[in-house]
Scaffold this motif. Structure first.
Motif, PDB file in Angstrom:
ATOM      1  N   ASP A  59       0.671  -1.071   0.030  1.00 23.93           N
ATOM      2  CA  ASP A  59       0.029  -0.082  -0.119  1.00 23.93           C
ATOM      3  C   ASP A  59       1.004   1.280  -0.078  1.00 23.93           C
ATOM      4  OD1 ASP A  59      -2.355  -1.485   0.107  1.00 23.93           O
ATOM      5  OD2 ASP A  59      -2.640  -1.392   2.149  1.00 23.93           O
ATOM      6  N   GLY A  60       0.442   2.375  -0.420  1.00 25.23           N
ATOM      7  CA  GLY A  60       0.754   3.723  -0.525  1.00 25.23           C
ATOM      8  C   GLY A  60       0.544   4.493   0.797  1.00 25.23           C
ATOM      9  N   VAL A  61       0.922   5.706   0.699  1.00 27.70           N
ATOM     10  CA  VAL A  61       0.521   6.727   1.795  1.00 27.70           C
ATOM     11  C   VAL A  61       0.054   7.823   1.189  1.00 27.70           C
ATOM     12  CG1 VAL A  61       1.371   7.881   3.863  1.00 27.70           C
ATOM     13  CG2 VAL A  61       2.421   5.539   3.307  1.00 27.70           C
ATOM     14  N   ALA A  75     -13.359  -5.276  -8.045  1.00 28.61           N
ATOM     15  CA  ALA A  75     -12.817  -5.694  -6.900  1.00 28.61           C
ATOM     16  C   ALA A  75     -11.361  -6.563  -7.193  1.00 28.61           C
ATOM     17  CB  ALA A  75     -13.744  -6.694  -5.941  1.00 28.61           C
ATOM     18  N   GLY A  76     -10.337  -6.038  -6.201  1.00 34.33           N
ATOM     19  CA  GLY A  76      -9.137  -6.755  -6.358  1.00 34.33           C
ATOM     20  C   GLY A  76      -8.167  -6.499  -7.535  1.00 34.33           C
ATOM     21  N   GLY A  77      -8.650  -5.482  -8.526  1.00 32.07           N
ATOM     22  CA  GLY A  77      -8.172  -5.137  -9.567  1.00 32.07           C
ATOM     23  C   GLY A  77      -7.227  -3.825  -9.291  1.00 32.07           C
ATOM     24  N   PHE A  78      -6.039  -3.766  -9.819  1.00 31.67           N
ATOM     25  CA  PHE A  78      -5.152  -2.585  -9.669  1.00 31.67           C
ATOM     26  C   PHE A  78      -5.751  -1.292 -10.325  1.00 31.67           C
ATOM     27  CE2 PHE A  78      -1.748   0.191 -11.414  1.00 31.67           C
ATOM     28  CZ  PHE A  78      -1.266   0.193  -9.825  1.00 31.67           C
ATOM     29  N   LYS A  79      -6.136  -0.466  -9.464  1.00 27.37           N
ATOM     30  CA  LYS A  79      -6.631   1.039  -9.812  1.00 27.37           C
ATOM     31  C   LYS A  79      -6.013   1.604 -10.934  1.00 27.37           C
ATOM     32  CE  LYS A  79      -8.136   2.033  -5.053  1.00 27.37           C
ATOM     33  NZ  LYS A  79      -7.820   2.992  -3.924  1.00 27.37           N
ATOM     34  N   GLY A  80      -4.825   1.556 -11.096  1.00 26.47           N
ATOM     35  CA  GLY A  80      -4.243   2.266 -12.131  1.00 26.47           C
ATOM     36  C   GLY A  80      -3.524   3.419 -11.897  1.00 26.47           C
ATOM     37  N   MET A  81      -2.854   4.105 -12.433  1.00 30.41           N
ATOM     38  CA  MET A  81      -1.848   5.092 -12.045  1.00 30.41           C
ATOM     39  C   MET A  81      -2.552   6.507 -11.964  1.00 30.41           C
ATOM     40  SD  MET A  81       1.899   4.789 -13.738  1.00 30.41           S
ATOM     41  CE  MET A  81       1.352   4.442 -15.593  1.00 30.41           C
ATOM     42  N   ALA A  82      -3.732   6.697 -12.957  1.00 29.48           N
ATOM     43  CA  ALA A  82      -4.573   7.754 -12.873  1.00 29.48           C
ATOM     44  C   ALA A  82      -5.343   7.795 -11.729  1.00 29.48           C
ATOM     45  CB  ALA A  82      -5.343   7.764 -14.200  1.00 29.48           C
ATOM     46  N   GLU A  83      -5.883   6.804 -11.274  1.00 31.84           N
ATOM     47  CA  GLU A  83      -6.734   6.650 -10.275  1.00 31.84           C
ATOM     48  C   GLU A  83      -5.978   6.887  -8.943  1.00 31.84           C
ATOM     49  OE1 GLU A  83     -10.182   6.526  -7.750  1.00 31.84           O
ATOM     50  OE2 GLU A  83     -10.054   6.594  -9.769  1.00 31.84           O
ATOM     51  N   ILE A  84      -4.971   6.388  -8.887  1.00 27.11           N
ATOM     52  CA  ILE A  84      -4.076   6.487  -7.714  1.00 27.11           C
ATOM     53  C   ILE A  84      -3.474   8.276  -7.546  1.00 27.11           C
ATOM     54  CG2 ILE A  84      -1.691   6.133  -6.720  1.00 27.11           C
ATOM     55  CD1 ILE A  84      -2.095   3.080  -8.106  1.00 27.11           C
ATOM     56  N   LEU A  85      -3.211   8.571  -8.603  1.00 27.12           N
ATOM     57  CA  LEU A  85      -2.833  10.153  -8.553  1.00 27.12           C
ATOM     58  C   LEU A  85      -4.258  10.985  -8.161  1.00 27.12           C
ATOM     59  CD1 LEU A  85      -0.561  10.277 -11.746  1.00 27.12           C
ATOM     60  CD2 LEU A  85       0.065  10.402  -9.351  1.00 27.12           C
ATOM     61  N   LYS A  86      -5.395  10.681  -8.627  1.00 30.18           N
ATOM     62  CA  LYS A  86      -6.488  11.510  -8.281  1.00 30.18           C
ATOM     63  C   LYS A  86      -7.020  11.188  -6.685  1.00 30.18           C
ATOM     64  CE  LYS A  86      -8.991   9.910 -12.122  1.00 30.18           C
ATOM     65  NZ  LYS A  86     -10.408   9.462 -12.893  1.00 30.18           N
ATOM     66  N   PHE A 129       7.052   6.515  -2.865  1.00 30.20           N
ATOM     67  CA  PHE A 129       7.592   5.785  -3.732  1.00 30.20           C
ATOM     68  C   PHE A 129       9.068   6.057  -4.029  1.00 30.20           C
ATOM     69  CE2 PHE A 129       3.357   5.663  -5.185  1.00 30.20           C
ATOM     70  CZ  PHE A 129       3.109   4.836  -6.442  1.00 30.20           C
ATOM     71  N   LEU A 130       9.466   7.359  -3.583  1.00 36.17           N
ATOM     72  CA  LEU A 130      10.882   7.622  -3.555  1.00 36.17           C
ATOM     73  C   LEU A 130      11.663   6.783  -2.353  1.00 36.17           C
ATOM     74  CD1 LEU A 130      11.090  11.645  -3.976  1.00 36.17           C
ATOM     75  CD2 LEU A 130      11.923   9.858  -5.668  1.00 36.17           C
ATOM     76  N   ASN A 131      11.082   6.530  -1.284  1.00 44.01           N
ATOM     77  CA  ASN A 131      11.706   5.993  -0.166  1.00 44.01           C
ATOM     78  C   ASN A 131      11.299   4.533   0.015  1.00 44.01           C
ATOM     79  OD1 ASN A 131      12.764   8.464   0.496  1.00 44.01           O
ATOM     80  ND2 ASN A 131      10.802   9.246   1.283  1.00 44.01           N
ATOM     81  N   VAL A 132      11.214   3.733  -1.155  1.00 41.96           N
ATOM     82  CA  VAL A 132      11.042   2.207  -1.120  1.00 41.96           C
ATOM     83  C   VAL A 132      12.460   1.635  -1.662  1.00 41.96           C
ATOM     84  CG1 VAL A 132       9.566   2.067  -3.077  1.00 41.96           C
ATOM     85  CG2 VAL A 132       8.988   0.439  -1.242  1.00 41.96           C
ATOM     86  N   GLU A 133      12.501   0.351  -1.082  1.00 44.20           N
ATOM     87  CA  GLU A 133      13.232  -0.464  -1.713  1.00 44.20           C
ATOM     88  C   GLU A 133      12.880  -1.263  -2.594  1.00 44.20           C
ATOM     89  OE1 GLU A 133      16.404  -0.558  -0.833  1.00 44.20           O
ATOM     90  OE2 GLU A 133      16.631   0.380   0.985  1.00 44.20           O
ATOM     91  N   SER A 134      13.618  -1.397  -3.816  1.00 43.81           N
ATOM     92  CA  SER A 134      12.892  -2.168  -5.004  1.00 43.81           C
ATOM     93  C   SER A 134      12.835  -3.722  -4.777  1.00 43.81           C
ATOM     94  CB  SER A 134      13.941  -2.024  -6.384  1.00 43.81           C
ATOM     95  OG  SER A 134      14.971  -3.021  -5.966  1.00 43.81           O
ATOM     96  N   ASN A 135      11.793  -4.313  -5.192  1.00 44.84           N
ATOM     97  CA  ASN A 135      11.674  -5.728  -4.825  1.00 44.84           C
ATOM     98  C   ASN A 135      12.930  -6.610  -5.171  1.00 44.84           C
ATOM     99  OD1 ASN A 135       9.097  -5.348  -3.870  1.00 44.84           O
ATOM    100  ND2 ASN A 135       8.067  -5.542  -5.693  1.00 44.84           N
ATOM    101  N   THR A 136      13.617  -6.241  -6.294  1.00 44.82           N
ATOM    102  CA  THR A 136      14.711  -6.943  -6.771  1.00 44.82           C
ATOM    103  C   THR A 136      15.775  -6.924  -5.388  1.00 44.82           C
ATOM    104  OG1 THR A 136      14.131  -6.327  -9.053  1.00 44.82           O
ATOM    105  CG2 THR A 136      16.459  -7.109  -8.562  1.00 44.82           C
TER     106      THR A 136
END
Length: 90
Positions: free
Chosen positions: A3-5, A23-34, A71-78
């Motif tokens: 989750d984000g903040v 339900a359960g689907g990714f919201k998408g970048m536009a929705e997250i930004l809104k 997003f800036l302060n998160v370690e990559s999954n890799t």
């Protein structure tokens, strides 16, 4: 994906909740930004051609999200996966 903040400090889930038609689907970048208060962002492109946008100019969803503190302060999954397996990550 974790989750984000939101700017007010509350948790932002990136997936639609139960009871939603997607339900359960990714919201998408536009929705997250809104949800983060970016109005009119749906007019932007998903990403600049060849990822060629300036780090300080928000012309696409990708750059707007990458400039968000959570997003800036998160370690990559890799990197996290490598560390779990005791691989060297430099």
């Amino acid at each position: 994906m974790a989750d984000g903040v939101l700017p007010d400090g509350s948790v932002q889930c990136f997936y639609f909740p139960e009871g939603h038609e997607h339900a359960g689907g990714f919201k998408g970048m536009a929705e997250i930004l809104k949800e983060r208060g970016f109005e009119g962002c749906e007019k932007l492109r998903a990403e600049c051609p060849n990822f060629g946008c300036s780090p300080n100019i928000n012309r696409c969803y990708r750059r707007l999200l990458y400039n968000q503190p959570d997003f800036l302060n998160v370690e990559s999954n890799t990197k996290l996966d490598c560390e779990k397996r005791d691989y060297c990550c430099k």
